[in-house]
Design an enzyme around this catalytic site. Structure first.
Site, PDB file in Angstrom:
ATOM      1  N   SER A  10     -11.253   5.778  -1.782  1.00 37.47           N
ATOM      2  CA  SER A  10     -10.633   6.658  -2.511  1.00 37.47           C
ATOM      3  C   SER A  10     -10.662   8.054  -2.057  1.00 37.47           C
ATOM      4  O   SER A  10     -11.833   8.634  -1.695  1.00 37.47           O
ATOM      5  CB  SER A  10     -11.125   6.433  -3.830  1.00 37.47           C
ATOM      6  N   HIS A  35      -6.776   4.028  -0.953  1.00 43.22           N
ATOM      7  CA  HIS A  35      -6.700   4.403  -2.656  1.00 43.22           C
ATOM      8  C   HIS A  35      -6.302   5.904  -3.026  1.00 43.22           C
ATOM      9  O   HIS A  35      -7.195   6.825  -2.796  1.00 43.22           O
ATOM     10  CB  HIS A  35      -7.801   3.654  -3.138  1.00 43.22           C
ATOM     11  N   ASP A  37      -6.076   8.278  -6.250  1.00 42.36           N
ATOM     12  CA  ASP A  37      -6.204   8.208  -7.579  1.00 42.36           C
ATOM     13  C   ASP A  37      -5.345   9.358  -8.334  1.00 42.36           C
ATOM     14  O   ASP A  37      -5.613  10.588  -7.941  1.00 42.36           O
ATOM     15  CB  ASP A  37      -7.441   8.608  -8.039  1.00 42.36           C
ATOM     16  N   MET A  39      -4.285  11.219 -11.548  1.00 42.22           N
ATOM     17  CA  MET A  39      -5.099  11.681 -13.027  1.00 42.22           C
ATOM     18  C   MET A  39      -4.143  12.800 -13.491  1.00 42.22           C
ATOM     19  O   MET A  39      -3.917  13.840 -12.696  1.00 42.22           O
ATOM     20  CB  MET A  39      -6.419  12.081 -12.997  1.00 42.22           C
ATOM     21  N   HIS A  68      -3.307   4.278  -7.999  1.00 41.44           N
ATOM     22  CA  HIS A  68      -3.716   4.049  -9.156  1.00 41.44           C
ATOM     23  C   HIS A  68      -3.479   5.085  -9.861  1.00 41.44           C
ATOM     24  O   HIS A  68      -3.893   6.168 -10.127  1.00 41.44           O
ATOM     25  CB  HIS A  68      -5.381   4.110  -8.863  1.00 41.44           C
ATOM     26  N   MET A  70      -3.389   6.871 -13.329  1.00 42.68           N
ATOM     27  CA  MET A  70      -4.237   7.368 -14.541  1.00 42.68           C
ATOM     28  C   MET A  70      -3.527   8.518 -15.092  1.00 42.68           C
ATOM     29  O   MET A  70      -4.065   9.414 -15.624  1.00 42.68           O
ATOM     30  CB  MET A  70      -5.762   7.592 -14.288  1.00 42.68           C
ATOM     31  N   MET A 139     -12.193  -1.935 -13.335  1.00 53.39           N
ATOM     32  CA  MET A 139     -12.766  -0.698 -13.226  1.00 53.39           C
ATOM     33  C   MET A 139     -14.404  -0.924 -13.818  1.00 53.39           C
ATOM     34  O   MET A 139     -14.526  -1.613 -14.886  1.00 53.39           O
ATOM     35  CB  MET A 139     -12.296   0.486 -13.948  1.00 53.39           C
ATOM     36  N   ASP A 177     -13.007  -1.077  -8.842  1.00 51.40           N
ATOM     37  CA  ASP A 177     -13.158   0.366  -8.596  1.00 51.40           C
ATOM     38  C   ASP A 177     -14.305   1.035  -9.415  1.00 51.40           C
ATOM     39  O   ASP A 177     -14.214   1.055 -10.585  1.00 51.40           O
ATOM     40  CB  ASP A 177     -11.732   0.911  -8.941  1.00 51.40           C
TER      41      ASP A 177
HETATM   42  C1  DX5 Z   1     -12.369   6.797 -10.859  1.00 47.87           C
HETATM   43  C2  DX5 Z   1     -11.342   6.507  -9.675  1.00 47.87           C
HETATM   44  C3  DX5 Z   1     -11.979   5.792  -8.653  1.00 47.87           C
HETATM   45  C4  DX5 Z   1     -13.198   6.818  -8.070  1.00 47.87           C
HETATM   46  C5  DX5 Z   1     -14.047   5.784  -7.530  1.00 47.87           C
HETATM   47  O1  DX5 Z   1     -11.566   7.095 -11.973  1.00 47.87           O
HETATM   48  O2  DX5 Z   1     -10.416   5.660 -10.293  1.00 47.87           O
HETATM   49  O3  DX5 Z   1     -11.182   5.298  -7.648  1.00 47.87           O
HETATM   50  O4  DX5 Z   1     -12.515   7.384  -6.914  1.00 47.87           O
HETATM   51  O5  DX5 Z   1     -15.286   6.583  -6.925  1.00 47.87           O
HETATM   52  P1  DX5 Z   1     -16.676   6.263  -6.655  1.00 47.87           P
HETATM   53  O6  DX5 Z   1     -16.572   5.125  -5.508  1.00 47.87           O
HETATM   54  O7  DX5 Z   1     -17.443   7.467  -6.219  1.00 47.87           O
HETATM   55  O8  DX5 Z   1     -17.148   5.551  -8.154  1.00 47.87           O
HETATM   56 ZN    ZN Z   2      -9.106   4.486  -8.646  1.00 48.29          ZN
END
Ligand code: DX5
Ligand code: ZN
Length: 221
Positions: A10, A35, A37, A39, A68, A70, A139, A177
């Site tokens: 990620s 990956h 993320d 947000m 991903h 969010m 998750m 994840d």
């Molecule tokens: C959190 C993200 C993850 C995050 C994971 O909301 O969806 O993808 O980057 O990070 P680690 O591996 O540090 O838990």
């Molecule tokens: Zn993620």
């Protein structure tokens, strides 16, 4: 049958001032997917980046972009992410209002749809979609931030989903994840996961460490 395990670093844990170089370094280090993320500060309490950054990153990596979302609602932005170069697009069903329509939209754009279950979200939220998605993402932290601790209760959910996917006979990846490390990885794989997202554990130590970090998560030291 569990697929060969894929590692999806990620870039949330990358150096954001050098995202292109980071994506390239992780690609050269042997990652399977990247990956991304996304947000929005509304569906989750953090803001990252949007389709413009995905498009800017696209030339830096040949790997599938595992996107991903969010964000809520997701549907109005999905065409822009598809256009920007996302290959796999996963969303949270709570982002609403019609998860099956979201799956249809992603599929209509020629992309691979995935559904994400937060730790408090029951398997029932994905059951009616299992025949139509390419991926279920469990998750193991609450969505919003990297570097959180792995939530143990999700191991049982992973095992139950593995059984459901096997029963369906469909080729659906089971991705995990949050809090994935060389210690938690073998446990989620044993529970039935076949795709592991890793932020902190993949990017720690800078580019020279990435190949070793990926190997450690794969269980090859
Ligand atoms: C959190 C993200 C993850 C995050 C994971 O909301 O969806 O993808 O980057 O990070 P680690 O591996 O540090 O838990
Ligand atoms: Zn993620």
């Amino acid at each position: 049958m569990v697929n060969p395990v894929l590692i999806a670093p990620s870039i949330l844990s990358a150096d954001f001032a050098r995202l292109g170089e980071e994506a390239r370094a992780m690609t050269e280090a042997g990652a399977d997917w990247l990956h991304l993320d996304i947000m929005d500060g509304h569906f989750v309490p953090n803001i990252t980046f949007g389709p413009t950054v995905v498009k800017a990153l696209r030339p830096w990596s040949t790997l599938p972009f595992d996107t991903h979302l969010m964000i809520g609602p997701a549907d109005p932005y999905i065409p822009a992410f598809a256009e920007a170069g996302a290959d796999r697009i996963s969303f949270h069903p709570e982002a609403g209002p019609h998860p099956h329509r979201t799956v249809q939209l992603i599929r209509s754009l020629g992309k691979a749809p995935g559904v994400v279950l937060s730790p408090g979200t029951p398997i029932a939220m994905v059951e009616e979609l299992l025949g139509d998605v390419d991926l279920v993402l469990v998750m193991t932290v609450n969505p919003g931030f990297g570097g959180q601790s792995f939530i143990e209760s999700q191991l049982d959910k992973i095992a139950r989903l593995r059984a459901l996917i096997d029963k369906s006979g469909r080729d659906v990846r089971l991705e995990i994840d949050g809090g994935v490390t060389s210690e938690t990885a073998p446990r989620v794989i044993a529970a039935g996961a076949d795709t592991l997202v890793a932020g902190t554990a993949a990017f720690r130590g800078g580019p020279g460490a990435y190949a070793g970090n990926i190997a450690a998560i794969r269980g090859k030291r």
